[in-house]
Design a protein around this motif. Structure first.
Motif, PDB file in Angstrom:
ATOM      1  N   SER A  11       0.874  -1.331   0.269  1.00  0.00           N
ATOM      2  CA  SER A  11       0.047  -0.095   0.081  1.00  0.00           C
ATOM      3  C   SER A  11       0.871   1.443   0.041  1.00  0.00           C
ATOM      4  N   LYS A  12       1.856   1.218   0.759  1.00  0.00           N
ATOM      5  CA  LYS A  12       2.919   2.475   0.842  1.00  0.00           C
ATOM      6  C   LYS A  12       3.626   2.640  -0.402  1.00  0.00           C
ATOM      7  N   SER A  13       3.840   1.490  -1.335  1.00  0.00           N
ATOM      8  CA  SER A  13       4.617   1.514  -2.579  1.00  0.00           C
ATOM      9  C   SER A  13       3.704   2.312  -3.606  1.00  0.00           C
ATOM     10  N   PHE A  14       2.641   1.798  -3.530  1.00  0.00           N
ATOM     11  CA  PHE A  14       1.492   1.921  -4.722  1.00  0.00           C
ATOM     12  C   PHE A  14       0.713   3.182  -4.368  1.00  0.00           C
ATOM     13  N   GLY A  15       0.597   3.703  -3.147  1.00  0.00           N
ATOM     14  CA  GLY A  15      -0.002   4.884  -2.806  1.00  0.00           C
ATOM     15  C   GLY A  15      -1.596   4.523  -2.650  1.00  0.00           C
ATOM     16  N   VAL A  16      -1.822   3.435  -2.121  1.00  0.00           N
ATOM     17  CA  VAL A  16      -3.480   3.101  -1.967  1.00  0.00           C
ATOM     18  C   VAL A  16      -3.325   2.506  -0.581  1.00  0.00           C
ATOM     19  N   THR A  17      -4.587   2.513   0.108  1.00  0.00           N
ATOM     20  CA  THR A  17      -4.890   2.155   1.396  1.00  0.00           C
ATOM     21  C   THR A  17      -4.783   0.641   1.651  1.00  0.00           C
ATOM     22  N   ALA A  18      -4.199   0.121   2.776  1.00  0.00           N
ATOM     23  CA  ALA A  18      -4.347  -1.306   2.826  1.00  0.00           C
ATOM     24  C   ALA A  18      -5.874  -1.739   2.818  1.00  0.00           C
ATOM     25  N   GLN A  48      12.178  -1.421 -13.334  1.00  0.00           N
ATOM     26  CA  GLN A  48      11.884  -0.642 -12.277  1.00  0.00           C
ATOM     27  C   GLN A  48      10.813  -1.201 -11.485  1.00  0.00           C
ATOM     28  N   LEU A  49       9.731  -1.931 -11.846  1.00  0.00           N
ATOM     29  CA  LEU A  49       8.747  -2.834 -11.243  1.00  0.00           C
ATOM     30  C   LEU A  49       9.467  -3.842 -10.410  1.00  0.00           C
ATOM     31  N   ASP A  50      10.506  -4.573 -11.109  1.00  0.00           N
ATOM     32  CA  ASP A  50      11.192  -5.768 -10.545  1.00  0.00           C
ATOM     33  C   ASP A  50      12.050  -5.139  -9.581  1.00  0.00           C
ATOM     34  N   ALA A  51      12.324  -3.985  -9.442  1.00  0.00           N
ATOM     35  CA  ALA A  51      13.376  -3.488  -8.593  1.00  0.00           C
ATOM     36  C   ALA A  51      12.395  -2.980  -7.061  1.00  0.00           C
ATOM     37  N   MET A  52      11.098  -2.419  -7.686  1.00  0.00           N
ATOM     38  CA  MET A  52      10.231  -2.264  -6.418  1.00  0.00           C
ATOM     39  C   MET A  52       9.817  -3.628  -5.777  1.00  0.00           C
ATOM     40  N   VAL A  53       9.421  -4.392  -6.502  1.00  0.00           N
ATOM     41  CA  VAL A  53       9.032  -5.909  -5.882  1.00  0.00           C
ATOM     42  C   VAL A  53      10.132  -6.404  -5.072  1.00  0.00           C
ATOM     43  N   SER A  54      11.338  -6.316  -5.537  1.00  0.00           N
ATOM     44  CA  SER A  54      12.484  -6.784  -4.732  1.00  0.00           C
ATOM     45  C   SER A  54      12.494  -5.854  -3.386  1.00  0.00           C
ATOM     46  N   ASP A  55      12.428  -4.459  -3.470  1.00  0.00           N
ATOM     47  CA  ASP A  55      12.390  -3.827  -2.454  1.00  0.00           C
ATOM     48  C   ASP A  55      11.263  -4.212  -1.151  1.00  0.00           C
ATOM     49  N   ILE A  56      10.184  -4.444  -1.688  1.00  0.00           N
ATOM     50  CA  ILE A  56       9.160  -4.830  -0.885  1.00  0.00           C
ATOM     51  C   ILE A  56       9.198  -5.737   0.110  1.00  0.00           C
ATOM     52  N   ILE A  57       9.799  -7.163  -0.925  1.00  0.00           N
ATOM     53  CA  ILE A  57       9.944  -8.269  -0.371  1.00  0.00           C
ATOM     54  C   ILE A  57      11.188  -8.214   0.729  1.00  0.00           C
ATOM     55  N   LYS A  58      12.228  -7.298   0.479  1.00  0.00           N
ATOM     56  CA  LYS A  58      13.305  -7.150   1.351  1.00  0.00           C
ATOM     57  C   LYS A  58      12.678  -6.638   2.622  1.00  0.00           C
ATOM     58  N   ASN A  59      11.928  -5.552   2.445  1.00  0.00           N
ATOM     59  CA  ASN A  59      11.556  -4.630   3.670  1.00  0.00           C
ATOM     60  C   ASN A  59      10.640  -5.778   4.504  1.00  0.00           C
ATOM     61  N   VAL A  60       9.721  -6.526   3.890  1.00  0.00           N
ATOM     62  CA  VAL A  60       8.891  -7.578   4.490  1.00  0.00           C
ATOM     63  C   VAL A  60       9.626  -8.625   5.277  1.00  0.00           C
ATOM     64  N   LYS A  61      10.546  -8.897   4.654  1.00  0.00           N
ATOM     65  CA  LYS A  61      11.463  -9.924   5.460  1.00  0.00           C
ATOM     66  C   LYS A  61      12.200  -9.466   6.570  1.00  0.00           C
ATOM     67  N   GLU A  62      12.634  -8.306   6.289  1.00  0.00           N
ATOM     68  CA  GLU A  62      13.282  -7.270   7.554  1.00  0.00           C
ATOM     69  C   GLU A  62      12.463  -7.205   8.889  1.00  0.00           C
ATOM     70  N   GLU A  63      11.109  -6.946   8.500  1.00  0.00           N
ATOM     71  CA  GLU A  63      10.347  -6.572   9.685  1.00  0.00           C
ATOM     72  C   GLU A  63      10.069  -7.827  10.627  1.00  0.00           C
TER      73      GLU A  63
END
Length: 95
Positions: free
Chosen positions: A11-18, A80-95
């Motif tokens: 939701s943060k990456s795409f600018g929409v609410t959960a 660009q989308l590939d990098a965004m998905v990788s970032d989201i996955i990285k952030n999720v795994k770190e939490e």
């Protein structure tokens, strides 16, 4: 890795609410974010397609599969989308 964290990161990456991602709204940007959330859930959890669909208002497994395939195509076409998905996955795994 929790479903809640995945939906929040998308939701943060795409600018929409959960709430929008989990809803049945058909606006293009919401549908897009929902598809990416389904794809990421499939990549980082052991949930079945049915279990993933249940997180999004009881979507059918075929809808989840279609969403994942659509995202794979988008990622293949856009680094660009590939990098965004990788970032989201990285952030999720770190939490």
């Amino acid at each position: 890795v929790t479903i809640k964290n995945i939906i929040e990161e998308v939701s943060k990456s795409f600018g929409v609410t959960a709430e929008d991602i989990k809803s049945n709204k058909k606006k293009a940007e919401i549908v897009n974010a929902r598809q990416f959330a389904m794809y990421i859930m499939r990549e980082v959890t052991n949930l079945t397609l049915d279990e993933i669909g249940n997180q999004f208002g009881n979507k059918k497994h075929s809808t989840v599969l279609y969403s994942c395939e659509a995202v794979e195509e988008k990622i293949a076409e856009s680094s660009q989308l590939d990098a965004m998905v990788s970032d989201i996955i990285k952030n999720v795994k770190e939490e």
